[in-house]
Design an enzyme around this catalytic site. Structure first.
Site, PDB file in Angstrom:
ATOM      1  N   CYS A 239      -7.778  -8.502  -4.931  1.00 44.60           N
ATOM      2  CA  CYS A 239      -6.847  -7.847  -5.822  1.00 44.60           C
ATOM      3  C   CYS A 239      -5.641  -7.415  -4.963  1.00 44.60           C
ATOM      4  O   CYS A 239      -4.625  -7.308  -5.553  1.00 44.60           O
ATOM      5  CB  CYS A 239      -7.222  -6.430  -6.290  1.00 44.60           C
ATOM      6  SG  CYS A 239      -8.680  -6.848  -7.444  1.00 44.60           S
ATOM      7  N   HIS A 320      -5.619  -5.095   7.744  1.00 48.31           N
ATOM      8  CA  HIS A 320      -6.820  -5.979   7.445  1.00 48.31           C
ATOM      9  C   HIS A 320      -8.051  -5.147   8.361  1.00 48.31           C
ATOM     10  O   HIS A 320      -7.823  -5.184   9.722  1.00 48.31           O
ATOM     11  CB  HIS A 320      -6.762  -7.406   7.844  1.00 48.31           C
ATOM     12  CG  HIS A 320      -7.730  -8.331   7.326  1.00 48.31           C
ATOM     13  ND1 HIS A 320      -8.811  -8.062   7.244  1.00 48.31           N
ATOM     14  CD2 HIS A 320      -7.528  -9.440   6.530  1.00 48.31           C
ATOM     15  CE1 HIS A 320      -9.429  -9.319   6.561  1.00 48.31           C
ATOM     16  NE2 HIS A 320      -8.650  -9.733   6.221  1.00 48.31           N
ATOM     17  N   HIS A 412       9.427   5.683  -7.383  1.00 57.12           N
ATOM     18  CA  HIS A 412       8.378   5.271  -7.882  1.00 57.12           C
ATOM     19  C   HIS A 412       7.295   4.550  -7.258  1.00 57.12           C
ATOM     20  O   HIS A 412       7.205   4.188  -6.364  1.00 57.12           O
ATOM     21  CB  HIS A 412       8.933   3.933  -8.987  1.00 57.12           C
ATOM     22  CG  HIS A 412      10.161   4.587  -9.674  1.00 57.12           C
ATOM     23  ND1 HIS A 412      10.061   5.373 -10.800  1.00 57.12           N
ATOM     24  CD2 HIS A 412      11.202   4.139  -9.542  1.00 57.12           C
ATOM     25  CE1 HIS A 412      11.232   5.608 -11.186  1.00 57.12           C
ATOM     26  NE2 HIS A 412      12.160   4.721 -10.420  1.00 57.12           N
TER      27      HIS A 412
END
Length: 533
Positions: A239, A320, A412
Site C-alpha cells: 500500500c 525499509h 494537512h
C-alpha cells in the site's frame, strides 16, 4: 448522522473545528527560536551600518577602506583561502536539483453498478458457498468495526448474483485494471490539457495483479506514448507503493536526460483475482477492507508550468525494515492449508508499523520540523541520557520523551486509510486531532482501503473542502508490505478552488462533499440477508 448538510455549513464547521494549534506561550517560543538569527544579527548589522555611514563620508575614504581590506586579505592569505572555500562549500550545498511540480491528479470513481453495501458483501460471501459459519461471522464482525460505509465499490465479478466463480479470471481482472487506470488517466488529461506525446516518464504500481504485457505497456498502447518513454511497472510493494512511484518519478525527472518532461504516475489495486475464498482469519481481513479504486498523477520539471501547478514536491523519505524477519512476513501472500491464495496479516503488524513509522519520522523530522521543535526534542533526549548516566532512574521516569509536534510542520496530513486500527494508532502516537484525521477517516468510510491510491482520495477530500491555500504543506504517509513506511511532503503553490475542481472533474468528492464529515459509529449494524438459492 451527518454533521453538515450544506456547503455553507461545512465551511463554517471547517473554520470553527480547525486543528488545535500550540498554546500562546509555545507559539511565542516558536517565533523567537525560528527567528533567532535575525534577532541576534539585526542589531549588529544596524550598528555596523551606522558606524560605516559615519566613518565613510567621501569617495576617497571608501577607496581607502577597500584598499585596507585588500591589504588585510593579502597579509592573511591562508585565512582568506579558508574563507573563500567555506563560502564556496556553503553555496555548493545550497544547490538543489531541479524542482518537481505536481501539475494535477485525478481519482477514479466507479459507477453505481459497483456499489457494495455491508449487506451485499455478506450476501455474496454466503452465496459463494466456500465459507464456514465461523468465517462468515468473523467477516460480519470485521465489517461492523471496519469504519467502512455503505457506498464503497467492488468489481463486477464480485457482485454477480449468485457469485460466478468463472468470472474470477484473468480477462475480468484485466478489465477491472483497465477501467480504473484508463478512467483516472482520461480525467487527468482532460484536467491538464497535456498531450500524451509530452509524457516522457511512466510509473505504474499495482501490488497483487501484474499480467504480461504489464499495466504500463497497456497504457503506452492505449495512449500511444512516445517510443523513448521511460516506463516502469512496480509490483508486490504493498500500500505504500504509490509514494515509491512518486519518489522514482521525481528522481527520473531530476536526471539530466529527462529535462523538460512530464511524468505520469498511476496507483491502483485489482480485486478480481484477489478475493480470498478460504477460511483463514488472518487472510479474510484484507478481503473485508480492500475496495476498488485508483489514481493518476502528473508531475513535471518544466519551470514554465510552475504558475499552473498545484504543488511542489519538497521531500520524499523511504524507510525499509525488510531485513527483519518479523517485519518481512507481517504482510505475506501465500496459500492457506486448503490451497487458496490470500494475503495474511500477522499479529505483529501494528508493532512493526509503529517501528517503521518511528524510523521514517526520525529521517523526516530534521527536514521539516522547525528548529524550535528540534531543540525541545534534543533537550529532552540529552536530559534523559544524562539522568540515566548518573543513575537517577526516578529522574529518567519524570522526564518524559518529547514527541515532536508535527502539526507545526504541516497544515494537512494524509495517512493511508488502511483500516480503523491504523488510523487510531496514528492519531494517538502523533497526537493529531479530528480535523487532521478527517480526510483519512472519510476516505476509509466512503471508498474503503483502495491501497496505494487512498492518499490521493484524501488529498482530493481536502481540496474539495476548500482547505488548501498557497504555502500550505501536505504530508502523505503510507505503509506497505516488506515492511515499508514512506513519506512525501508537498507545498501548495496556489489556492485550490473547489468550484474550479468541480468544473474540471477528476475529484470524486465534489458532488457530495456537502454531506461530509459524518459520524462513523464504533460498531455498525450489519444485517445478514440469507443467500439466494
Amino acid at each position: 448522522m451527518t454533521r453538515s448538510s450544506s456547503t455553507e455549513t461545512a465551511t463554517s464547521n471547517d473554520d470553527n473545528g480547525r486543528r488545535h494549534g500550540p498554546g500562546r506561550l509555545k507559539r511565542i517560543y516558536h517565533l523567537v527560536v525560528s527567528n533567532a538569527l535575525y534577532l541576534l544579527f539585526a542589531p549588529a548589522a544596524a550598528a555596523l551600518a551606522r558606524h560605516l555611514s559615519h566613518s565613510i563620508t567621501s569617495p576617497s575614504e571608501l577607496s581607502t577602506a577597500i584598499a585596507t581590506l585588500r591589504s588585510a586579505a593579502t597579509d592573511n592569505l591562508p585565512l582568506s583561502i579558508v574563507l573563500l572555500i567555506a563560502i564556496f562549500v556553503f553555496f555548493l550545498q545550497r544547490r538543489r536539483p531541479p524542482p518537481v511540480y505536481l501539475l494535477d491528479f485525478a481519482c477514479y470513481k466507479p459507477g453505481p453498478e459497483h456499489v457494495v453495501t455491508h449487506e451485499t458483501f455478506m450476501r455474496q460471501s454466503a452465496a459463494a458457498g466456500v465459507f464456514t459459519a465461523d468465517s462468515l461471522a468473523f467477516q460480519q464482525k470485521v465489517l461492523q468495526r471496519s469504519g467502512l460505509g455503505q457506498r464503497t465499490y467492488s468489481p463486477r465479478a464480485m457482485l454477480t448474483s449468485p457469485p460466478i466463480t468463472k468470472l474470477l479470471n484473468m480477462a475480468e481482472a484485466r478489465a477491472e485494471a483497465e477501467s480504473v487506470m484508463f478512467g483516472a488517466i482520461d480525467a487527468l488529461l482532460a484536467k491538464t490539457g497535456v498531450s500524451t506525446g509530452d509524457i516522457g516518464v511512466l510509473v505504474v504500481n499495482c501490488s497483487l495483479f501484474n499480467p504480461t504485457p504489464s499495466h504500463s505497456s497497456a497504457i503506452v498502447n492505449r495512449y500511444k506514448l512516445r517510443q523513448d518513454v521511460a516506463s516502469y511497472n512496480l509490483g508486490g510493494m504493498g500500500c505504500s507503493a504509490g509514494l515509491i512511484s512518486i519518489d522514482l518519478a521525481k528522481k527520473l525527472l531530476q536526471a539530466v536526460e529527462h529535462r523538460r518532461k512530464y511524468a505520469l504516475v498511476v496507483s491502483m489495486e485489482v480485486m478480481t483475482l484477489n478475493w480470498y475464498r478460504g477460511n483463514n482469519r488472518s487472510m479474510l481481513m484484507t478481503s473485508c477492507l480492500f475496495r476498488m479504486g485508483g489514481a493518476a498523477v502528473l508531475l513535471t520539471n518544466r519551470g514554465g508550468d510552475r504558475r499552473r501547478a498545484k504543488y511542489e514536491l519538497l521531500h520524499t523519505v523511504r524507510t525499509h525494515h525488510g531485513a527483519d524477519d518479523v517485519a518481512h512476513r507481517c504482510v505475506f501472500q501465500e496459500e492457506d492449508g486448503e490451497g487458496f491464495v490470500g494475503v495474511a496479516l500477522s499479529k505483529d503488524l501494528m508493532a512493526v508499523a509503529g517501528e517503521a513509522l518511528k524510523a521514517n519520522l526520525t529521517a523526516l523530522g530534521p527536514l521539516v520540523l522547525p528548529f524550535s521543535e528540534q531543540l525541545l526534542f534534543a533537550a529532552s533526549l540529552i536530559a534523559r541520557k544524562a539522568a540515566a548516566a548518573i543513575g537517577w532512574r526516578s529522574l529518567v521516569e519524570m522526564i518524559k520523551p518529547y514527541v515532536p509536534d508535527f502539526k507545526t510542520a504541516f497544515e494537512h496530513v494524509c495517512i493511508h486509510a488502511g483500516g480503523r486500527a491504523v488510523l487510531d494508532a496514528m492519531e494517538r502516537s502523533l497526537e493529531l486531532g479530528e480535523w487532521h484525521m478527517e480526510p483519512s477517516r472519510m476516505t476509509l468510510y466512503r471508498f474503503g482501503n483502495t491501497s496505494s491510491s487512498s492518499l490521493w482520495y484524501e488529498l482530493a477530500y481536502t481540496e474539495a473542502k476548500g482547505r488548501v491555500r498557497r504555502g500550505h504543506r501536505v504530508w502523505q504517509v503510507g505503509f506497505g508490505s516488506g515492511f515499508k513506511c514512506n513519506s512525501a511532503v508537498w507545498r501548495a503553490l496556489r489556492n485550490v478552488d473547489p468550484a474550479a475542481e468541480e468544473k474540471k472533474g477528476g475529484n470524486p468528492w465534489v458532488e457530495e462533499i456537502h454531506l461530509f464529515p459524518v459520524e462513523v459509529p464504533k460498531v455498525e449494524s450489519v444485517v445478514v440477508v440469507p443467500a439466494e438459492k
